[in-house]
Scaffold this active site. Structure first.
Site, PDB file in Angstrom:
ATOM      1  N   GLY A   1       0.848  -1.187   0.000  1.00 35.86           N
ATOM      2  CA  GLY A   1       0.000   0.000   0.000  1.00 35.86           C
ATOM      3  C   GLY A   1       0.883   1.236   0.000  1.00 35.86           C
ATOM      4  O   GLY A   1       2.044   1.169   0.413  1.00 35.86           O
TER       5      GLY A   1
ATOM      6  N   GLN B   1       3.021   9.959   1.467  1.00 29.32           N
ATOM      7  CA  GLN B   1       4.306   9.238   1.426  1.00 29.32           C
ATOM      8  C   GLN B   1       5.136   9.607   0.201  1.00 29.32           C
ATOM      9  O   GLN B   1       6.326   9.316   0.153  1.00 29.32           O
ATOM     10  CB  GLN B   1       4.071   7.716   1.443  1.00 29.32           C
TER      11      GLN B   1
ATOM     12  N   CYS C   1       6.166   0.097   7.430  1.00 29.05           N
ATOM     13  CA  CYS C   1       5.724   1.239   6.636  1.00 29.05           C
ATOM     14  C   CYS C   1       6.844   1.631   5.682  1.00 29.05           C
ATOM     15  O   CYS C   1       8.003   1.710   6.092  1.00 29.05           O
ATOM     16  CB  CYS C   1       5.396   2.401   7.568  1.00 29.05           C
ATOM     17  N   LEU C   2       6.504   1.877   4.424  1.00 30.64           N
ATOM     18  CA  LEU C   2       7.520   2.279   3.445  1.00 30.64           C
ATOM     19  C   LEU C   2       8.190   3.590   3.845  1.00 30.64           C
ATOM     20  O   LEU C   2       9.294   3.887   3.391  1.00 30.64           O
ATOM     21  CB  LEU C   2       6.876   2.415   2.054  1.00 30.64           C
TER      22      LEU C   2
ATOM     23  N   HIS D   1      -4.371   1.108   7.639  1.00 31.66           N
ATOM     24  CA  HIS D   1      -3.054   1.754   7.671  1.00 31.66           C
ATOM     25  C   HIS D   1      -3.010   2.933   6.681  1.00 31.66           C
ATOM     26  O   HIS D   1      -2.521   4.017   7.004  1.00 31.66           O
ATOM     27  CB  HIS D   1      -1.983   0.707   7.327  1.00 31.66           C
ATOM     28  N   GLU D   2      -3.552   2.709   5.467  1.00 35.12           N
ATOM     29  CA  GLU D   2      -3.518   3.772   4.442  1.00 35.12           C
ATOM     30  C   GLU D   2      -4.428   4.943   4.805  1.00 35.12           C
ATOM     31  O   GLU D   2      -4.062   6.108   4.624  1.00 35.12           O
ATOM     32  CB  GLU D   2      -3.890   3.219   3.065  1.00 35.12           C
TER      33      GLU D   2
ATOM     34  N   HIS E   1      -2.783   7.092   7.208  1.00 32.83           N
ATOM     35  CA  HIS E   1      -1.811   7.991   6.569  1.00 32.83           C
ATOM     36  C   HIS E   1      -2.494   9.276   6.112  1.00 32.83           C
ATOM     37  O   HIS E   1      -1.917  10.368   6.212  1.00 32.83           O
ATOM     38  CB  HIS E   1      -1.192   7.330   5.329  1.00 32.83           C
TER      39      HIS E   1
HETATM   40 ZN    ZN Z   1       2.750   3.346   5.861  1.00 32.83          ZN
END
Ligand code: ZN
Length: 185
Positions: A46, A51, A89-90, A131-132, A135
């Site tokens: 995701g 991000q 998380c990226l 999670h998204e 964000h």
């Molecule tokens: Zn994340």
């Protein structure tokens, strides 16, 4: 399409609430395509607009081929029991933690063609949706960790963050499969 730079923890953009998308322009479609490409290159499941340094209320998801474009997503219902599982998380590379979330979540969003839809996700997909959407509200998974675990994660991050000058993570496509976590989003 192009691979975008990923913003990492410390960049204020990750803590800013996003703005609703009012029109699906060609530029937005390009951003969606670039976000998918960036997510795949970084081996995530995701990716949310903040991000990649953007303010749109937009995220992309692909969990085992279940692919979604989430424009203006919102949670409709949360069901099931709380489940604890590992998340990464990226935007916080190499840091992982167990997060408790409801097992099933139904979201409402608009797709890249302007069509509104509802989708229900369980397990990893449900976790990824939550999670998204977090964000898009300026929230990160580390916010859910216990004070002690959060402190340990932050100590690790203090050392790791030197690799990302200016809070920028360049996605290196040549090192695919370097890590084995499939929970980065
Ligand atoms: Zn994340």
């Amino acid at each position: 399409m192009s691979i975008l730079d990923i913003r990492v923890l410390g960049d204020p953009v990750l803590r800013k609430p996003t703005k609703r998308v009012t029109e699906i322009t060609d530029e937005l479609k390009q951003l969606i395509a670039d976000m998918f490409e960036t997510m795949y290159a970084a081996e995530g499941i995701g990716l949310a607009a903040p991000q990649v340094g953007r303010a749109e209320r937009l995220a992309v998801v692909d969990v085992d081929g279940a692919k979604f474009t989430l424009i203006n997503p919102q949670v409709v219902t949360r069901d099931g029991l709380d489940e604890k599982a590992e998340e990464g998380c990226l935007s916080i590379p190499d840091i992982y933690g167990d997060v408790e979330r409801r097992g099933t979540v139904t979201i409402r969003a608009t797709d890249e063609n302007g069509v509104e839809y509802e989708a229900t996700g369980q397990e990893l997909l449900g976790r990824c949706f939550q999670h998204e959407i977090d964000h898009l509200d300026g929230k990160l998974f580390i916010d859910y960790l216990s004070p002690l675990k959060r402190k340990a994660a932050m100590a690790k991050w203090e050392k790791a963050k030197a690799e990302y000058p200016g809070f920028i993570r360049k996605v290196r496509t040549e090192v695919k499969g370097e890590h084995h976590h499939e929970t980065e989003m």
